[in-house]
Design an enzyme around this catalytic site. Structure first.
Site, PDB file in Angstrom:
ATOM      1  N   SER A 142      -4.399   1.682   7.545  1.00  0.00           N
ATOM      2  CA  SER A 142      -3.446   2.770   7.775  1.00  0.00           C
ATOM      3  C   SER A 142      -3.682   3.334   9.167  1.00  0.00           C
ATOM      4  O   SER A 142      -4.823   3.294   9.666  1.00  0.00           O
ATOM      5  CB  SER A 142      -3.669   3.883   6.742  1.00  0.00           C
ATOM      6  N   TYR A 155      -9.751   9.525   2.703  1.00  0.00           N
ATOM      7  CA  TYR A 155      -8.834   8.368   2.809  1.00  0.00           C
ATOM      8  C   TYR A 155      -8.981   7.734   4.190  1.00  0.00           C
ATOM      9  O   TYR A 155      -9.111   6.509   4.318  1.00  0.00           O
ATOM     10  CB  TYR A 155      -7.397   8.847   2.584  1.00  0.00           C
TER      11      TYR A 155
HETATM   12  N1  LIG Z   1       2.952   4.285   1.794  1.00  0.00           N
HETATM   13  C1  LIG Z   1       2.497   4.627   2.977  1.00  0.00           C
HETATM   14  O1  LIG Z   1       3.062   5.494   3.651  1.00  0.00           O
HETATM   15  C2  LIG Z   1       1.293   3.936   3.552  1.00  0.00           C
HETATM   16  C3  LIG Z   1       0.988   4.151   4.908  1.00  0.00           C
HETATM   17  C4  LIG Z   1      -0.081   3.482   5.474  1.00  0.00           C
HETATM   18  C5  LIG Z   1      -0.858   2.636   4.708  1.00  0.00           C
HETATM   19  N2  LIG Z   1      -0.554   2.462   3.390  1.00  0.00           N
HETATM   20  C6  LIG Z   1      -1.373   1.517   2.637  1.00  0.00           C
HETATM   21  O2  LIG Z   1      -0.537   0.465   2.236  1.00  0.00           O
HETATM   22  C7  LIG Z   1      -1.037  -0.118   1.026  1.00  0.00           C
HETATM   23  C8  LIG Z   1       0.082  -0.196   0.007  1.00  0.00           C
HETATM   24  O3  LIG Z   1       0.482   1.120  -0.281  1.00  0.00           O
HETATM   25  P1  LIG Z   1       1.792   1.485  -1.100  1.00  0.00           P
HETATM   26  O4  LIG Z   1       2.384   2.580  -0.356  1.00  0.00           O
HETATM   27  O5  LIG Z   1       2.550   0.268  -1.435  1.00  0.00           O
HETATM   28  O6  LIG Z   1       1.088   2.094  -2.402  1.00  0.00           O
HETATM   29  P2  LIG Z   1       1.592   2.193  -3.933  1.00  0.00           P
HETATM   30  O7  LIG Z   1       3.054   2.215  -3.978  1.00  0.00           O
HETATM   31  O8  LIG Z   1       0.835   3.337  -4.511  1.00  0.00           O
HETATM   32  O9  LIG Z   1       1.048   0.840  -4.553  1.00  0.00           O
HETATM   33  C9  LIG Z   1      -0.363   0.662  -4.627  1.00  0.00           C
HETATM   34  C10 LIG Z   1      -0.675  -0.632  -5.320  1.00  0.00           C
HETATM   35  O10 LIG Z   1      -2.106  -0.732  -5.409  1.00  0.00           O
HETATM   36  C11 LIG Z   1      -2.445  -1.106  -6.728  1.00  0.00           C
HETATM   37  N3  LIG Z   1      -3.759  -0.603  -7.105  1.00  0.00           N
HETATM   38  C12 LIG Z   1      -4.247   0.648  -6.925  1.00  0.00           C
HETATM   39  N4  LIG Z   1      -5.485   0.724  -7.432  1.00  0.00           N
HETATM   40  C13 LIG Z   1      -5.794  -0.504  -7.920  1.00  0.00           C
HETATM   41  C14 LIG Z   1      -6.908  -1.053  -8.571  1.00  0.00           C
HETATM   42  N5  LIG Z   1      -8.016  -0.329  -8.818  1.00  0.00           N
HETATM   43  N6  LIG Z   1      -6.879  -2.341  -8.955  1.00  0.00           N
HETATM   44  C15 LIG Z   1      -5.779  -3.107  -8.721  1.00  0.00           C
HETATM   45  N7  LIG Z   1      -4.677  -2.644  -8.109  1.00  0.00           N
HETATM   46  C16 LIG Z   1      -4.686  -1.350  -7.718  1.00  0.00           C
HETATM   47  C17 LIG Z   1      -1.363  -0.507  -7.593  1.00  0.00           C
HETATM   48  O11 LIG Z   1      -1.333  -1.238  -8.799  1.00  0.00           O
HETATM   49  P3  LIG Z   1      -0.967  -0.544 -10.234  1.00  0.00           P
HETATM   50  O12 LIG Z   1       0.208   0.362  -9.953  1.00  0.00           O
HETATM   51  O13 LIG Z   1      -0.622  -1.723 -11.069  1.00  0.00           O
HETATM   52  O14 LIG Z   1      -2.180   0.183 -10.629  1.00  0.00           O
HETATM   53  C18 LIG Z   1      -0.120  -0.734  -6.734  1.00  0.00           C
HETATM   54  O15 LIG Z   1       0.381  -2.029  -6.925  1.00  0.00           O
HETATM   55  C19 LIG Z   1      -2.208   0.766   0.590  1.00  0.00           C
HETATM   56  O16 LIG Z   1      -3.414   0.145   0.995  1.00  0.00           O
HETATM   57  C20 LIG Z   1      -1.979   2.061   1.363  1.00  0.00           C
HETATM   58  O17 LIG Z   1      -3.195   2.750   1.586  1.00  0.00           O
HETATM   59  C21 LIG Z   1       0.494   3.088   2.795  1.00  0.00           C
END
Ligand SMILES: NC(=O)c1ccc[n+]([C@@H]2O[C@H](COP(=O)([O-])OP(=O)(O)OC[C@H]3O[C@@H](n4cnc5c(N)ncnc54)[C@H](OP(=O)(O)O)[C@@H]3O)[C@@H](O)[C@H]2O)c1
Length: 263
Positions: A142, A155
């Site tokens: 991130s 985080y």
């Molecule tokens: N959204 C943003 O603005 C943003 C910005 C910068 C970076 N990021 C990064 O991008 C990545 C994807 O984020 P996103 O926004 O797509 O998040 P999200 O919508 O919350 O999805 C997160 C995913 O991670 C899985 N997960 C969480 N804990 C887990 C565990 N213990 N074991 C297995 N799977 C797990 C969830 O699976 P389940 O739902 O099946 O538990 C879900 O599929 C993350 O690393 C986040 O930190 C996000």
């Protein structure tokens, strides 16, 4: 022939958000995809949608905080499709709170899910890649690892630790033909950001999403599809000379001077 024909990819966090988009994109370019996540329903939905589009996918239901789950899922993928040759480690969690206010359980959740998962995945995925003669890994970090909003200390630290692992792992394994890189997105409209908006701006979450978008000089949120294209590029042979980099994709957010409001 597509870029990933004949390759097997493991995508963590593929039950929703960015990981789901990455899983679809890899399958569309010929990879057989292991769809890893905790929610069985959402993992199976992703697999079914990929199969409807003519792709190949396998449901891998597990928790990245449990070493046996990671080992079993990697073994099932190897049995089903061979490999993996590619890993997109997209799963992650976000918790806010300055350190005195943050619950110790939330600190542990962040480091277990975002950082120790890299260790667990490496222990099971790297040997499989060695056996295939090489591979490629992308860790999803991130921009918060480099310049975070107030209130995101743990985080941000977890993502900075991930970036350090990306560099060192890249050096440890490039001699074995395993290329390791990262991506650092700005804010994307996914369930993670939507949940934050609903919690912090319950009256008007859409207004908060627009405000977060406006923090990026580009003037909008980053689309998960844009980040997925960068992930696929780094996983592909086109990126053969990129090693140990965490590539920023943030619409200019890190480039600007200014004090970001807490989002
Ligand atoms: N959204 C943003 O603005 C943003 C910005 C910068 C970076 N990021 C990064 O991008 C990545 C994807 O984020 P996103 O926004 O797509 O998040 P999200 O919508 O919350 O999805 C997160 C995913 O991670 C899985 N997960 C969480 N804990 C887990 C565990 N213990 N074991 C297995 N799977 C797990 C969830 O699976 P389940 O739902 O099946 O538990 C879900 O599929 C993350 O690393 C986040 O930190 C996000």
């Amino acid at each position: 022939m597509s870029r990933f024909t004949g390759r097997t990819a493991l995508v963590t966090g593929a039950s929703r958000g960015l990981g789901r988009v990455v899983a679809h994109a890899l399958a569309a370019e010929g990879a057989a995809v292991g769809v890893f996540g905790r929610s069985r329903d959402r993992v199976e939905e992703t697999v079914a949608a990929i199969e409807r589009e003519g792709g190949r996918a396998l449901a891998l239901v597990g928790d990245l905080r449990v070493d046996d789950d990671v080992r079993d899922c990697v073994a099932r993928l190897a049995e089903g499709f061979g490999g993996p040759d590619l890993l997109a480690h997209t799963a992650g969690v976000l918790r806010f709170g300055s350190l005195p206010e943050l619950a110790e359980d939330d600190w542990d959740l962040l480091f277990d899910t975002n950082v120790k998962s890299c260790f667990r995945l490496a222990r099971h995925v790297v040997p499989a890649m060695r056996a295939r003669g090489g591979g490629a890994i992308v860790h999803v970090s991130s921009v918060f690892a480099q310049a975070a909003n107030p209130g995101a200390a743990a985080y941000a630290a977890s993502k900075a630790a991930m970036d350090a692992l990306t560099k060192i792992m890249a050096l440890d394994h490039i001699g074995e033909g395993i290329r390791i890189n990262g991506v650092a997105p700005g804010s994307m409209r996914t369930p993670m950001l939507e949940a934050t908006a609903a919690e912090q701006s319950p009256g008007d979450p859409e207004a908060m999403l627009r405000a977060v978008g406006a923090l990026h000089p580009l003037g909008r949120l980053i689309e998960p599809e844009e980040v997925a294209r960068l992930v696929l590029y780094l996983l592909s042979d086109d990126a053969a000379s990129i090693v140990g980099e965490t590539c920023v994709i943030d619409g200019g957010r890190l480039a600007q001077i200014g004090v970001a409001k807490r989002v």
